[in-house]
Scaffold this active site. Sequence first.
Site, PDB file in Angstrom:
ATOM      1  N   ILE A 151       0.829  -1.211   0.000  1.00  0.00           N
ATOM      2  CA  ILE A 151       0.000   0.000   0.000  1.00  0.00           C
ATOM      3  C   ILE A 151       0.867   1.265   0.000  1.00  0.00           C
ATOM      4  O   ILE A 151       0.633   2.189  -0.778  1.00  0.00           O
ATOM      5  CB  ILE A 151      -0.972  -0.017   1.208  1.00  0.00           C
ATOM      6  CG1 ILE A 151      -1.888  -1.243   1.110  1.00  0.00           C
ATOM      7  CG2 ILE A 151      -1.791   1.266   1.263  1.00  0.00           C
ATOM      8  CD1 ILE A 151      -2.702  -1.540   2.345  1.00  0.00           C
ATOM      9  N   THR A 230      -4.576   4.560   7.712  1.00  0.00           N
ATOM     10  CA  THR A 230      -5.419   3.509   7.121  1.00  0.00           C
ATOM     11  C   THR A 230      -4.826   2.144   7.461  1.00  0.00           C
ATOM     12  O   THR A 230      -5.196   1.145   6.852  1.00  0.00           O
ATOM     13  CB  THR A 230      -5.505   3.640   5.579  1.00  0.00           C
ATOM     14  OG1 THR A 230      -4.169   3.617   5.070  1.00  0.00           O
ATOM     15  CG2 THR A 230      -6.193   4.901   5.142  1.00  0.00           C
ATOM     16  N   SER A 231      -3.881   2.100   8.418  1.00  0.00           N
ATOM     17  CA  SER A 231      -3.230   0.811   8.708  1.00  0.00           C
ATOM     18  C   SER A 231      -3.985   0.066   9.802  1.00  0.00           C
ATOM     19  O   SER A 231      -4.913  -0.693   9.508  1.00  0.00           O
ATOM     20  CB  SER A 231      -1.752   1.015   9.054  1.00  0.00           C
ATOM     21  OG  SER A 231      -1.602   1.747  10.247  1.00  0.00           O
ATOM     22  N   ARG A 232      -3.644   0.292  11.048  1.00  0.00           N
ATOM     23  CA  ARG A 232      -4.379  -0.294  12.167  1.00  0.00           C
ATOM     24  C   ARG A 232      -4.454   0.758  13.264  1.00  0.00           C
ATOM     25  O   ARG A 232      -3.477   1.493  13.499  1.00  0.00           O
ATOM     26  CB  ARG A 232      -3.663  -1.544  12.701  1.00  0.00           C
ATOM     27  CG  ARG A 232      -3.834  -2.782  11.854  1.00  0.00           C
ATOM     28  CD  ARG A 232      -5.278  -3.317  11.884  1.00  0.00           C
ATOM     29  NE  ARG A 232      -5.470  -4.485  11.046  1.00  0.00           N
ATOM     30  CZ  ARG A 232      -5.964  -4.463   9.795  1.00  0.00           C
ATOM     31  NH1 ARG A 232      -6.299  -3.327   9.227  1.00  0.00           N
ATOM     32  NH2 ARG A 232      -6.133  -5.587   9.120  1.00  0.00           N
ATOM     33  N   GLU A 261     -12.111  -0.033  17.441  1.00  0.00           N
ATOM     34  CA  GLU A 261     -12.948   0.719  16.512  1.00  0.00           C
ATOM     35  C   GLU A 261     -14.448   0.564  16.720  1.00  0.00           C
ATOM     36  O   GLU A 261     -15.198   1.457  16.356  1.00  0.00           O
ATOM     37  CB  GLU A 261     -12.604   0.482  15.039  1.00  0.00           C
ATOM     38  CG  GLU A 261     -11.981  -0.773  14.647  1.00  0.00           C
ATOM     39  CD  GLU A 261     -11.347  -0.722  13.261  1.00  0.00           C
ATOM     40  OE1 GLU A 261     -11.850  -1.438  12.444  1.00  0.00           O
ATOM     41  OE2 GLU A 261     -10.362   0.007  13.010  1.00  0.00           O
ATOM     42  N   HIS A 281     -13.418   1.864   8.485  1.00  0.00           N
ATOM     43  CA  HIS A 281     -12.571   0.769   7.974  1.00  0.00           C
ATOM     44  C   HIS A 281     -13.068   0.291   6.598  1.00  0.00           C
ATOM     45  O   HIS A 281     -13.298  -0.902   6.386  1.00  0.00           O
ATOM     46  CB  HIS A 281     -12.546  -0.388   8.991  1.00  0.00           C
ATOM     47  CG  HIS A 281     -11.298  -1.227   8.859  1.00  0.00           C
ATOM     48  ND1 HIS A 281     -10.651  -1.773   9.942  1.00  0.00           N
ATOM     49  CD2 HIS A 281     -10.575  -1.611   7.785  1.00  0.00           C
ATOM     50  CE1 HIS A 281      -9.599  -2.452   9.530  1.00  0.00           C
ATOM     51  NE2 HIS A 281      -9.530  -2.366   8.210  1.00  0.00           N
ATOM     52  N   ALA A 283     -11.438   1.368   3.640  1.00  0.00           N
ATOM     53  CA  ALA A 283     -10.439   1.669   2.608  1.00  0.00           C
ATOM     54  C   ALA A 283     -10.335   0.554   1.562  1.00  0.00           C
ATOM     55  O   ALA A 283     -10.107   0.811   0.389  1.00  0.00           O
ATOM     56  CB  ALA A 283      -9.082   1.928   3.257  1.00  0.00           C
TER      57      ALA A 283
END
Length: 317
Positions: A151, A230-232, A261, A281, A283
Amino acid sequence: MQITFLEVEKEDEKKIKKVFPEAQIFDGVFSEDEIIEKCQDAEILCVFIYSQISKKVIESLPNLKLIVTRSVGYDHIDLKTAEEKKIPVCNVPDYGSHVIAEHVFALLLSGIRRISEGEDRVEKEHKFEFQGLRGLALKGKTLGIIGTGKIGKNVARMASLGFLMDVIAYDPFPDEDSARENHYKYVDLDEIWKKSDIISLHCPLLPETHHLINDEVIGKMKKDVVIINTSRGGVIKTSDLLEGLQSGKIAHAALDVLEHEKNIEENKKLLEMPNVIITPHVAFYADDSMNRMYKEAFDSVERFLKKEKLVHQVIGV
Ligand code: NAD
């Protein structure tokens, strides 16, 4: 052979029926007991990330021969039990990194060009006026990327070749060929904090990256920095991010992932900040990626049925 698909949305059923007309298809998310009850005959189980394929589930499905998850991650599957029972587990290692990278810019531009504020002004206040909505431009700004895997590389390419940004990156395993091809330069983490106007996170959540963004490193960043995640969620210490936003050090945060989340109450203060844009979440979730997700999962099932070598096997049995 009984093939059972879980967590299938209505619009994806047709894809499955075309390739596996006899497959059993369920939507929604089931508890472990429900999976056991509904999938008793399953020989091949194709799931997504919200189905817990635990020790109990694996041991309670007497005919199970293959597990396929339509996701990169497989922490919802008890690999140890699968291995003991000699059940191969396959994943989909890359269903379209460009889709997540595109979402990075959707989030970023929505935040810095104040899209939702503009929309509210027109739709809710019926005012067609630009004053007070001045945004930030991307051309010439420095983007710092943390993690240049599948990514991160896409983000670097879009930023440098598309938006004409200066891109710097940190990764413990640098890929110099990619840096040349995608026009970015590797630097150490300190330089990322000091030089970036915008920082985008693309590393996995590991003990070393847990709370990588905390008050100490925020202190080293430029005033008015923009942070995109946008990872964790766990890569950012939420309370420190909130403080950075409240103090005015951080101009915007654009987040597709949060710590815990599903706990809206815990994240309420963050959600209410006007300079924070959050998506749930999503993406990964686009036409291309969903098609590829199913195609790759089908490929694993077909290979198994034809007794061919599995290519995306997580554990060898
Ligand atoms: P990848 O494995 O291809 O790349 C990860 C990169 O991070 C690698 O280059 C690795 O060397 C690097 N890395 C490892 N440790 C690091 C550290 N300490 N500091 C900096 N970099 C480090 O993974 P990817 O497919 O590019 O995915 C990146 C992240 O995006 C993962 O966390 C993944 O869970 C997340 N993701 C999110 C969504 C979403 O919908 N929001 C979808 C897919 C993936």
